[in-house]
Design an enzyme around this catalytic site. Structure first.
Site, PDB file in Angstrom:
ATOM      1  N   CYS A 112       0.820  -1.228   0.000  1.00 16.21           N
ATOM      2  CA  CYS A 112       0.000   0.000   0.000  1.00 16.21           C
ATOM      3  C   CYS A 112       0.850   1.273   0.000  1.00 16.21           C
ATOM      4  CB  CYS A 112      -0.925   0.019   1.204  1.00 16.21           C
ATOM      5  SG  CYS A 112      -2.073  -1.354   1.228  1.00 16.21           S
ATOM      6  N   HIS A 248      -3.201   7.546   3.112  1.00 14.66           N
ATOM      7  CA  HIS A 248      -3.659   6.265   2.554  1.00 14.66           C
ATOM      8  C   HIS A 248      -5.026   5.927   3.137  1.00 14.66           C
ATOM      9  CE1 HIS A 248      -3.989   2.167   1.424  1.00 14.66           C
ATOM     10  NE2 HIS A 248      -3.569   1.645   2.564  1.00 14.66           N
ATOM     11  N   ASN A 278     -10.095   0.250   0.521  1.00 15.95           N
ATOM     12  CA  ASN A 278      -8.633   0.333   0.462  1.00 15.95           C
ATOM     13  C   ASN A 278      -8.164  -0.172  -0.901  1.00 15.95           C
ATOM     14  OD1 ASN A 278      -5.888  -0.043   0.697  1.00 15.95           O
ATOM     15  ND2 ASN A 278      -5.975  -1.084   2.679  1.00 15.95           N
TER      16      ASN A 278
HETATM   17  O1  UT7 Z   1      -3.286  -0.983   4.081  1.00 22.00           O
HETATM   18  C1  UT7 Z   1      -3.372  -1.616   5.310  1.00 22.00           C
HETATM   19  C2  UT7 Z   1      -4.515  -2.586   5.252  1.00 22.00           C
HETATM   20  N1  UT7 Z   1      -5.124  -3.028   6.459  1.00 22.00           N
HETATM   21  C3  UT7 Z   1      -5.671  -2.234   7.393  1.00 22.00           C
HETATM   22  O2  UT7 Z   1      -5.637  -1.049   7.384  1.00 22.00           O
HETATM   23  C4  UT7 Z   1      -6.408  -2.950   8.502  1.00 22.00           C
HETATM   24  C5  UT7 Z   1      -6.241  -2.302   9.842  1.00 22.00           C
HETATM   25  N2  UT7 Z   1      -7.171  -2.919  10.823  1.00 22.00           N
HETATM   26  C6  UT7 Z   1      -8.459  -2.617  10.817  1.00 22.00           C
HETATM   27  O3  UT7 Z   1      -8.907  -1.794  10.047  1.00 22.00           O
HETATM   28  C7  UT7 Z   1      -9.354  -3.304  11.834  1.00 22.00           C
HETATM   29  O4  UT7 Z   1      -8.577  -4.127  12.672  1.00 22.00           O
HETATM   30  C8  UT7 Z   1     -10.468  -4.136  11.146  1.00 22.00           C
HETATM   31  C9  UT7 Z   1     -11.488  -3.213  10.514  1.00 22.00           C
HETATM   32  C10 UT7 Z   1      -9.909  -5.085  10.105  1.00 22.00           C
HETATM   33  C11 UT7 Z   1     -11.207  -4.998  12.194  1.00 22.00           C
HETATM   34  O5  UT7 Z   1     -11.714  -4.178  13.222  1.00 22.00           O
HETATM   35  P1  UT7 Z   1     -11.532  -4.609  14.754  1.00 22.00           P
HETATM   36  O6  UT7 Z   1     -12.237  -3.592  15.555  1.00 22.00           O
HETATM   37  O7  UT7 Z   1     -10.061  -4.795  15.010  1.00 22.00           O
HETATM   38  O8  UT7 Z   1     -12.351  -5.967  14.802  1.00 22.00           O
HETATM   39  P2  UT7 Z   1     -11.846  -7.419  15.192  1.00 22.00           P
HETATM   40  O9  UT7 Z   1     -10.957  -7.986  14.151  1.00 22.00           O
HETATM   41  O10 UT7 Z   1     -11.349  -7.382  16.588  1.00 22.00           O
HETATM   42  O11 UT7 Z   1     -13.211  -8.240  15.159  1.00 22.00           O
HETATM   43  C12 UT7 Z   1     -14.276  -7.933  16.063  1.00 22.00           C
HETATM   44  C13 UT7 Z   1     -15.432  -8.881  15.755  1.00 22.00           C
HETATM   45  C14 UT7 Z   1     -15.026 -10.351  15.655  1.00 22.00           C
HETATM   46  O12 UT7 Z   1     -16.072 -11.108  16.220  1.00 22.00           O
HETATM   47  P3  UT7 Z   1     -15.909 -11.773  17.683  1.00 22.00           P
HETATM   48  O13 UT7 Z   1     -14.711 -12.665  17.563  1.00 22.00           O
HETATM   49  O14 UT7 Z   1     -15.691 -10.605  18.602  1.00 22.00           O
HETATM   50  O15 UT7 Z   1     -17.213 -12.473  17.883  1.00 22.00           O
HETATM   51  C15 UT7 Z   1     -14.985 -10.607  14.175  1.00 22.00           C
HETATM   52  O16 UT7 Z   1     -15.222 -11.950  13.846  1.00 22.00           O
HETATM   53  O17 UT7 Z   1     -16.008  -8.543  14.481  1.00 22.00           O
HETATM   54  C16 UT7 Z   1     -16.108  -9.737  13.688  1.00 22.00           C
HETATM   55  N3  UT7 Z   1     -15.968  -9.382  12.274  1.00 22.00           N
HETATM   56  C17 UT7 Z   1     -16.996  -9.025  11.486  1.00 22.00           C
HETATM   57  N4  UT7 Z   1     -18.307  -8.911  11.738  1.00 22.00           N
HETATM   58  C18 UT7 Z   1     -19.101  -8.506  10.719  1.00 22.00           C
HETATM   59  C19 UT7 Z   1     -14.823  -9.339  11.544  1.00 22.00           C
HETATM   60  N5  UT7 Z   1     -15.103  -8.954  10.286  1.00 22.00           N
HETATM   61  C20 UT7 Z   1     -16.454  -8.755  10.234  1.00 22.00           C
HETATM   62  C21 UT7 Z   1     -17.341  -8.356   9.217  1.00 22.00           C
HETATM   63  N6  UT7 Z   1     -18.641  -8.227   9.499  1.00 22.00           N
HETATM   64  N7  UT7 Z   1     -16.898  -8.052   7.966  1.00 22.00           N
END
Ligand code: UT7
Length: 321
Positions: A112, A248, A278
């Site tokens: 990225c 970004h 993204n």
């Molecule tokens: O260029 C760089 C590219 N990458 C990034 O910039 C990513 C940076 N990270 C992020 O943006 C965030 O970490 C995410 C948006 C990917 C995730 O957000 P989070 O607040 O860290 O959520 P999490 O991974 O801790 O997941 C929380 C919950 C989980 O459920 P449980 O285990 O708490 O029951 C996930 O399974 O949200 C669930 N979950 C979803 N639910 C609905 C994960 N993805 C989804 C989804 N829809 N798409």
């Protein structure tokens, strides 16, 4: 010293729109989760176009905006991790398709951060050589690498391309920095292409994106303020001197956290993540083009762009437009 100015910008987004609601047809997710966690409402993905097609259309628009003859272009750099093929480079394909002279043309893969890296390389090449104009592009068809059954990642990404023409003009690229840390690349990577041998001639596979979102989030919210502070300090500037920040577009919460830590007023922030998600190396390039075309940037304004991504890689650029 030769100035290296942005002479024109362009971008191209594939037509097919995939909204958050559309994604519910493939995975268990919902608009509310995606919007509140990321700021993304929709993304575009290709149907029959590949990375060089997106790059081609973005390049044409940048050439037109720069009001140059394509024969003036001395160098093409494409930032991408999702080229049409492993080789040749997308830049090589474009050199021919755009009908350019037999100029230097190559791709850069810094995930990225690729477009910010590419601007850094092009700026130095123009400043220190007989070359006068460069076409620099960020282009990705990330949908090829997305595991469409993995809700942790598939909601985040989109396809697109953005381009600039660099050359002597009113503005200048004042400074830039680029960094890399390979020891933590397990947190975000496209899974591998397997080894082959005469004894084990298995077919090639395109790797899926694998990510530890929380680690990437932690890294990004440190990397963005750090590279902005370095570039401000080294140029004796403060946030007040900067007209626009074009970060970004990976996650609105990352942008907002960095903005808060740096005390940047919201009106100095360019955000378009809600429309595209993204788009990796294309993200800053598309945002820059939209900022220019919508009048958010005027000649003489100072802009800071920061990108971060897999590796980790990151970097910032200070531009006088
Ligand atoms: O260029 C760089 C590219 N990458 C990034 O910039 C990513 C940076 N990270 C992020 O943006 C965030 O970490 C995410 C948006 C990917 C995730 O957000 P989070 O607040 O860290 O959520 P999490 O991974 O801790 O997941 C929380 C919950 C989980 O459920 P449980 O285990 O708490 O029951 C996930 O399974 O949200 C669930 N979950 C979803 N639910 C609905 C994960 N993805 C989804 C989804 N829809 N798409």
């Amino acid at each position: 010293m030769k100035k290296v100015s942005i002479l024109g910008t362009g971008s191209y987004i594939p037509k097919r729109v995939l909204t958050n609601n559309d994604l519910q047809n493939f995975i268990e997710t919902n608009d509310e989760w995606i919007t509140t966690r990321t700021g993304i409402k929709e993304r575009h993905i290709v149907e029959n176009e590949n990375t060089s097609d997106l790059a081609y259309h973005a390049a044409l628009r940048a050439i037109e905006a720069a009001k140059i003859n394509k024969d003036e272009i001395d160098m093409v750099i494409v930032a991408t991790f999702s080229g049409d093929n492993a080789f040749p480079a997308v830049a090589n394909v474009l050199q021919s398709r755009l009908g350019l002279r037999e100029v230097m043309a190559f791709d850069i893969n810094a995930a990225c951060s690729g477009f910010v890296y590419a601007l850094n390389v092009a700026e130095k090449a123009l400043r220190n050589s007989k070359m006068n104009k460069a076409l620099v592009i960020g282009a990705e068809v990330i949908s090829k690498y997305v595991d469409w059954e993995d809700r942790n990642t598939c909601v985040l990404f989109g396809d697109g391309a953005g381009a600039v023409i660099l050359g002597e003009g009113l503005g200048d690229i004042i400074d830039n920095n680029c960094y890399s840390r390979g020891d933590v690349n397990r947190y975000l990577h496209g899974s591998g292409t397997p080894l082959k041998s005469p004894e084990n001639n298995v077919g090639n596979t395109v790797g899926n994106i694998e990510m530890n979102g929380r680690e990437v989030f932690k890294f990004a919210t440190r990397a963005v303020p750090s590279s902005v502070n370095i570039i401000l300090e080294e140029n004796n500037l403060t946030v007040d001197d900067i007209s626009l920040f074009v970060f970004h577009q990976a996650n609105l919460r990352i942008i907002e956290k960095a903005t808060k830590d740096l005390n940047i007023p919201m009106e100095k922030l360019f955000v378009n993540i809600e429309k595209y998600g993204n788009t990796s190396a294309a993200s800053v390039a598309i945002a820059l083009d939209e900022a220019v075309r919508s009048g958010r940037v005027k000649r003489g304004d100072k802009i800071i762009s920061v990108a971060f991504g897999a590796g980790f890689t990151w970097g910032a650029i200070l531009i006088e437009y």
